[in-house]
Design an enzyme around this catalytic site. Structure first.
Site, PDB file in Angstrom:
ATOM      1  N   ASP A  13      24.864  94.722  10.044  1.00 51.84           N
ATOM      2  CA  ASP A  13      24.312  95.392  11.003  1.00 51.84           C
ATOM      3  C   ASP A  13      22.992  95.556  11.027  1.00 51.84           C
ATOM      4  O   ASP A  13      22.267  96.757  11.554  1.00 51.84           O
ATOM      5  CB  ASP A  13      24.895  96.847  11.346  1.00 51.84           C
ATOM      6  CG  ASP A  13      26.562  96.875  11.412  1.00 51.84           C
ATOM      7  OD1 ASP A  13      26.949  95.816  11.823  1.00 51.84           O
ATOM      8  OD2 ASP A  13      26.994  97.584  10.732  1.00 51.84           O
ATOM      9  N   GLU A  14      22.269  94.404  10.402  1.00 48.83           N
ATOM     10  CA  GLU A  14      20.678  94.489  10.583  1.00 48.83           C
ATOM     11  C   GLU A  14      20.128  94.261  11.803  1.00 48.83           C
ATOM     12  O   GLU A  14      18.928  94.291  12.101  1.00 48.83           O
ATOM     13  CB  GLU A  14      20.235  93.521   9.258  1.00 48.83           C
ATOM     14  CG  GLU A  14      20.590  93.866   7.795  1.00 48.83           C
ATOM     15  CD  GLU A  14      22.241  92.983   7.686  1.00 48.83           C
ATOM     16  OE1 GLU A  14      22.897  92.628   8.617  1.00 48.83           O
ATOM     17  OE2 GLU A  14      22.408  93.206   6.412  1.00 48.83           O
ATOM     18  N   LYS A  16      21.432  90.789  13.224  1.00 47.28           N
ATOM     19  CA  LYS A  16      21.606  89.445  13.260  1.00 47.28           C
ATOM     20  C   LYS A  16      21.886  88.759  14.745  1.00 47.28           C
ATOM     21  O   LYS A  16      21.429  87.776  15.030  1.00 47.28           O
ATOM     22  CB  LYS A  16      22.572  89.004  12.080  1.00 47.28           C
ATOM     23  CG  LYS A  16      22.350  89.428  10.903  1.00 47.28           C
ATOM     24  CD  LYS A  16      23.525  89.060   9.726  1.00 47.28           C
ATOM     25  CE  LYS A  16      24.830  89.791  10.268  1.00 47.28           C
ATOM     26  NZ  LYS A  16      24.643  91.329  10.113  1.00 47.28           N
ATOM     27  N   ALA A  39      33.010  91.330  11.935  1.00 42.18           N
ATOM     28  CA  ALA A  39      31.569  91.016  12.348  1.00 42.18           C
ATOM     29  C   ALA A  39      31.553  91.749  13.860  1.00 42.18           C
ATOM     30  O   ALA A  39      32.498  91.430  14.748  1.00 42.18           O
ATOM     31  CB  ALA A  39      31.226  89.723  12.481  1.00 42.18           C
ATOM     32  N   GLY A  40      30.500  92.626  13.874  1.00 46.28           N
ATOM     33  CA  GLY A  40      30.063  92.665  15.539  1.00 46.28           C
ATOM     34  C   GLY A  40      28.716  92.853  15.665  1.00 46.28           C
ATOM     35  O   GLY A  40      27.746  93.392  15.028  1.00 46.28           O
ATOM     36  N   HIS A  41      28.312  91.571  16.431  1.00 49.27           N
ATOM     37  CA  HIS A  41      26.960  91.257  16.669  1.00 49.27           C
ATOM     38  C   HIS A  41      26.759  91.622  18.204  1.00 49.27           C
ATOM     39  O   HIS A  41      27.049  91.017  18.914  1.00 49.27           O
ATOM     40  CB  HIS A  41      26.831  89.679  16.458  1.00 49.27           C
ATOM     41  CG  HIS A  41      26.843  89.362  14.932  1.00 49.27           C
ATOM     42  ND1 HIS A  41      26.525  88.361  14.447  1.00 49.27           N
ATOM     43  CD2 HIS A  41      27.339  90.130  13.930  1.00 49.27           C
ATOM     44  CE1 HIS A  41      26.681  88.195  13.257  1.00 49.27           C
ATOM     45  NE2 HIS A  41      27.243  89.263  12.954  1.00 49.27           N
ATOM     46  N   GLN A 213      27.997  89.708   8.285  1.00 48.18           N
ATOM     47  CA  GLN A 213      27.753  90.525   7.276  1.00 48.18           C
ATOM     48  C   GLN A 213      26.585  90.683   6.655  1.00 48.18           C
ATOM     49  O   GLN A 213      25.533  90.186   7.496  1.00 48.18           O
ATOM     50  CB  GLN A 213      29.035  90.551   6.178  1.00 48.18           C
ATOM     51  CG  GLN A 213      30.476  90.957   6.597  1.00 48.18           C
ATOM     52  CD  GLN A 213      31.125  89.847   7.363  1.00 48.18           C
ATOM     53  OE1 GLN A 213      31.118  88.697   7.222  1.00 48.18           O
ATOM     54  NE2 GLN A 213      31.764  90.229   8.684  1.00 48.18           N
ATOM     55  N   PRO A 293      31.035 106.022  12.231  1.00 48.12           N
ATOM     56  CA  PRO A 293      29.618 106.280  12.078  1.00 48.12           C
ATOM     57  C   PRO A 293      28.879 105.573  10.945  1.00 48.12           C
ATOM     58  O   PRO A 293      29.737 105.371   9.788  1.00 48.12           O
ATOM     59  CB  PRO A 293      29.501 107.936  11.772  1.00 48.12           C
ATOM     60  CG  PRO A 293      30.976 108.215  11.831  1.00 48.12           C
ATOM     61  CD  PRO A 293      31.736 107.222  12.036  1.00 48.12           C
ATOM     62  N   GLY A 408      12.860  97.262  19.584  1.00 45.34           N
ATOM     63  CA  GLY A 408      13.706  97.714  20.676  1.00 45.34           C
ATOM     64  C   GLY A 408      14.955  96.723  20.841  1.00 45.34           C
ATOM     65  O   GLY A 408      15.061  95.591  19.966  1.00 45.34           O
TER      66      GLY A 408
HETATM   67  P1  GDP Z   1      24.427  92.571  13.510  1.00 43.65           P
HETATM   68  O1  GDP Z   1      25.741  92.910  13.124  1.00 43.65           O
HETATM   69  O2  GDP Z   1      23.610  92.205  12.207  1.00 43.65           O
HETATM   70  O3  GDP Z   1      24.523  91.910  14.598  1.00 43.65           O
HETATM   71  O4  GDP Z   1      23.955  94.223  14.144  1.00 43.65           O
HETATM   72  P2  GDP Z   1      24.814  95.210  14.978  1.00 43.65           P
HETATM   73  O5  GDP Z   1      24.665  94.499  16.200  1.00 43.65           O
HETATM   74  O6  GDP Z   1      25.971  95.498  14.566  1.00 43.65           O
HETATM   75  O7  GDP Z   1      23.767  96.388  14.950  1.00 43.65           O
HETATM   76  C1  GDP Z   1      22.595  96.154  15.363  1.00 43.65           C
HETATM   77  C2  GDP Z   1      22.011  97.144  16.298  1.00 43.65           C
HETATM   78  O8  GDP Z   1      20.682  97.249  16.533  1.00 43.65           O
HETATM   79  C3  GDP Z   1      22.455  96.489  17.612  1.00 43.65           C
HETATM   80  O9  GDP Z   1      22.924  97.770  18.388  1.00 43.65           O
HETATM   81  C4  GDP Z   1      21.143  96.031  18.334  1.00 43.65           C
HETATM   82  O10 GDP Z   1      21.274  96.021  19.561  1.00 43.65           O
HETATM   83  C5  GDP Z   1      20.271  97.150  17.651  1.00 43.65           C
HETATM   84  N1  GDP Z   1      18.988  96.239  17.400  1.00 43.65           N
HETATM   85  C6  GDP Z   1      18.704  95.063  16.809  1.00 43.65           C
HETATM   86  N2  GDP Z   1      17.223  95.094  16.839  1.00 43.65           N
HETATM   87  C7  GDP Z   1      16.808  96.290  17.162  1.00 43.65           C
HETATM   88  C8  GDP Z   1      15.423  96.822  17.228  1.00 43.65           C
HETATM   89  O11 GDP Z   1      14.565  96.366  16.911  1.00 43.65           O
HETATM   90  N3  GDP Z   1      15.320  98.257  17.726  1.00 43.65           N
HETATM   91  C9  GDP Z   1      16.488  98.777  18.338  1.00 43.65           C
HETATM   92  N4  GDP Z   1      16.278  99.746  18.674  1.00 43.65           N
HETATM   93  N5  GDP Z   1      17.705  98.303  18.127  1.00 43.65           N
HETATM   94  C10 GDP Z   1      17.891  96.957  17.672  1.00 43.65           C
HETATM   95  P1  IMO Z   2      28.179  92.398  10.825  1.00 44.84           P
HETATM   96  O1  IMO Z   2      28.300  90.903  10.969  1.00 44.84           O
HETATM   97  C1  IMO Z   2      28.742  96.060   8.504  1.00 44.84           C
HETATM   98  C2  IMO Z   2      32.191  96.023   5.882  1.00 44.84           C
HETATM   99  C3  IMO Z   2      33.482  97.025   6.150  1.00 44.84           C
HETATM  100  C4  IMO Z   2      33.688  97.376   4.675  1.00 44.84           C
HETATM  101  C5  IMO Z   2      33.907  96.078   3.966  1.00 44.84           C
HETATM  102  C6  IMO Z   2      35.035  94.970   3.885  1.00 44.84           C
HETATM  103  O2  IMO Z   2      28.308  92.969  12.302  1.00 44.84           O
HETATM  104  O3  IMO Z   2      27.054  92.764  10.089  1.00 44.84           O
HETATM  105  P2  IMO Z   2      36.298  93.735   5.781  1.00 44.84           P
HETATM  106  O4  IMO Z   2      36.831  94.299   7.118  1.00 44.84           O
HETATM  107  O5  IMO Z   2      35.398  92.658   5.810  1.00 44.84           O
HETATM  108  O6  IMO Z   2      37.298  93.356   4.783  1.00 44.84           O
HETATM  109  O7  IMO Z   2      35.654  94.910   5.175  1.00 44.84           O
HETATM  110  O8  IMO Z   2      32.726  95.101   4.591  1.00 44.84           O
HETATM  111  N1  IMO Z   2      31.911  95.080   6.825  1.00 44.84           N
HETATM  112  C7  IMO Z   2      30.865  95.224   7.909  1.00 44.84           C
HETATM  113  N2  IMO Z   2      30.070  96.166   7.725  1.00 44.84           N
HETATM  114  N3  IMO Z   2      28.620  95.026   9.398  1.00 44.84           N
HETATM  115  C8  IMO Z   2      29.721  94.033   9.229  1.00 44.84           C
HETATM  116  O9  IMO Z   2      29.553  92.808   9.961  1.00 44.84           O
HETATM  117  C9  IMO Z   2      30.739  94.044   8.440  1.00 44.84           C
HETATM  118  N4  IMO Z   2      31.782  93.339   8.076  1.00 44.84           N
HETATM  119  C10 IMO Z   2      32.559  93.872   7.240  1.00 44.84           C
HETATM  120  O10 IMO Z   2      32.984  98.168   6.736  1.00 44.84           O
HETATM  121  O11 IMO Z   2      33.093  98.413   4.117  1.00 44.84           O
HETATM  122 MG    MG Z   3      27.407  94.341  13.178  1.00 49.77          MG
END
Ligand code: GDP
Ligand code: IMO
Ligand code: MG
Length: 417
Positions: A13-14, A16, A39-41, A213, A293, A408
């Site tokens: 969740d960085e 990506k 994954a949730g991007h 991840q 959360p 943002g």
């Molecule tokens: P991913 O799994 O690495 O693709 O990350 P996620 O989508 O799960 O979570 C990252 C969250 O941060 C998402 O809600 C993005 O829209 C948000 N995001 C990414 N870059 C930024 C940033 O620079 N600022 C803000 N405020 N949000 C960001």
């Molecule tokens: P993205 O690509 C954050 C975590 C789960 C759990 C562990 C194992 O969005 O960054 P799993 O269902 O893979 O067997 O769960 O890994 N986890 C993630 N945490 N972002 C993800 O993907 C994740 N995919 C798995 O919460 O702790």
């Molecule tokens: Mg994610």
């Protein structure tokens, strides 16, 4: 051959998805090589917010996406995602590897059993069937996309999987029927993805490999056993896509300006109370897949150094400098007491005893929408000096340049350096 891999440097969740979308402008192909619907991007595209689970977020931008052998595929999730994506990108072309592993209802049931069996030591998985499907693959009983084309093989494989998990009494005929139907209704191409990637690269196109991840969730190098069941480092591209290691030209590591983690497991710089709540609520830090959360912590340079080294990170894309804005007294972990630079604790008992050493840095004022536009237009120099100091502090410690900074959620909310 300009190819770039986008990897998460923390616990996922960085950002990506956003970064891959940003880098996919003008690319030929966006590729997912690992993970699955865990994954949730998130990507904000065409005025809508998409949470991509299987189709690389970059595909929305460049219009061509590949899902490789290293991905665990849930057919229902894929169908839904194809439908949603084509509402804004009707011309989206998706190619799926025949070797990708298929998640079945049996894996979902096995995961429920495994997680409840672990009791208090449950991993807190996303319950998308990842662990059991990985076990099936390495236990050599797994179901692959190509098997969905052969009715008898499909039934035989489902029988093997049910026996493997001792899930007797499953209606395998109905399961086979349903998987076949789901598969036949997918509007995509099944093809040898490694060849598709090679063709794009050799004809001068850019390919963006979008990792899922984060490094600390890697099955080999993460905080085992609180990890996922994939290779989440840049090294995953080669087995995941069937391309030689030499084909990856550069590695972009994505790091958040603080740390988050979803699910159970060690988290040395974790914060509790008001400070965590403040970041969680300003940042909307809830899981994109499960809505849970996210746990919040200070930036951890010991963890990041370990991750940048492992991935061979050429440059860092630092996200969410804006989310940290408005805080006073920021802390950054610069060492773990008793650990040498570059080392990372291996066992859970070692991790539970870690004592982070913190540096305190000054915060910077809130970045609002107006300032965001100004900073994007004027560049790095328009960032508050304390925000720049934060970036440079991190860079010096890691010895890896920070080339882009996210201020943002929008794909264009980026400061180039
Ligand atoms: P991913 O799994 O690495 O693709 O990350 P996620 O989508 O799960 O979570 C990252 C969250 O941060 C998402 O809600 C993005 O829209 C948000 N995001 C990414 N870059 C930024 C940033 O620079 N600022 C803000 N405020 N949000 C960001
Ligand atoms: P993205 O690509 C954050 C975590 C789960 C759990 C562990 C194992 O969005 O960054 P799993 O269902 O893979 O067997 O769960 O890994 N986890 C993630 N945490 N972002 C993800 O993907 C994740 N995919 C798995 O919460 O702790
Ligand atoms: Mg994610």
């Amino acid at each position: 051959m300009p190819s770039v891999v986008v990897v998460g440097l923390q616990w996922g969740d960085e950002g990506k998805g956003k970064v891959a979308a940003y880098l996919s402008k003008g690319a030929r192909l966006a590729v997912r090589y690992n993970g699955g619907p865990n994954a949730g991007h998130t990507v904000v595209y065409s005025g809508r917010t998409f949470r991509m689970h299987l189709i690389p977020a970059g595909g929305l931008v460049c219009g061509r996406a590949a899902i490789c052998s290293g991905v665990y595929v849930d057919l229902r999730t894929l169908a839904e995602e194809l439908r949603e994506s084509r509402e804004v990108r009707p011309d989206l072309k998706v190619v799926l590897s025949p070797r990708a592993q298929v998640i079945t209802e049996l894996a979902l049931r096995a995961e429920e059993l495994l997680e409840s069996m672990r009791g208090e030591r449950a991993i807190g998985t996303t319950r998308r069937g990842i662990g059991p499907t990985a076990v099936e693959r390495f236990g050599r009983v797994g179901l692959r996309v190509a098997d969905l084309l052969e009715r008898e093989t499909l039934k035989e494989k489902l029988g093997d999987i049910a026996a493997f998990w001792r899930l007797e009494g499953s209606d395998l005929d109905a399961m086979a029927e349903s998987l076949s139907e789901q598969f036949m209704s997918l509007d995509l191409e099944v093809a040898e993805v490694s060849r598709v990637i090679r063709d794009h690269l050799t004809s001068g196109g850019t390919v963006v490999f979008e990792g899922a991840q984060g490094t600390m969730l890697d099955v080999y190098y993460g905080t085992y056993p609180y990890v996922t069941s994939s290779v989440t480092t840049s090294a995953g591209v080669s087995p995941g896509c069937g391309v030689p290691v030499r084909w990856v030209d550069s590695v972009v590591g994505v790091a958040k300006a603080y740390t988050t983690r979803v699910g159970a497991g060690p988290f040395p710089t974790e914060l509790h109370g008001d400070a965590a709540e403040r970041i969680r609520s300003t940042g909307g830090e809830y899981g994109a897949t499960t809505g849970r959360p996210r746990r919040i912590g200070w930036l951890d340079l010991v963890q990041l150094k370990f991750a940048t080294d492992l991935n061979g990170t050429d440059r860092i894309f630092l996200t969410r400098i804006d989310t940290l804005s408005g805080l006073t007294g920021l802390k950054v972990c610069t060492a773990y007491e008793g650990y040498k630079d570059g080392d990372y604790p291996v066992t859970l008992s070692e991790l539970s005893k870690v004592r982070p050493v913190y540096a305190e840095l000054e915060g910077w004022p809130v970045i609002d929408d107006v300032q965001r536009t100004t900073i994007v237009r004027e560049g790095y120099g328009a960032l508050h000096p304390n925000a720049r100091r934060y970036v440079e502090f991190l860079e010096e410690h890691l010895g890896t340049p920070v080339k882009q900074i996210g201020i943002g959620p929008g794909v264009e909310d980026v400061v180039e350096r």
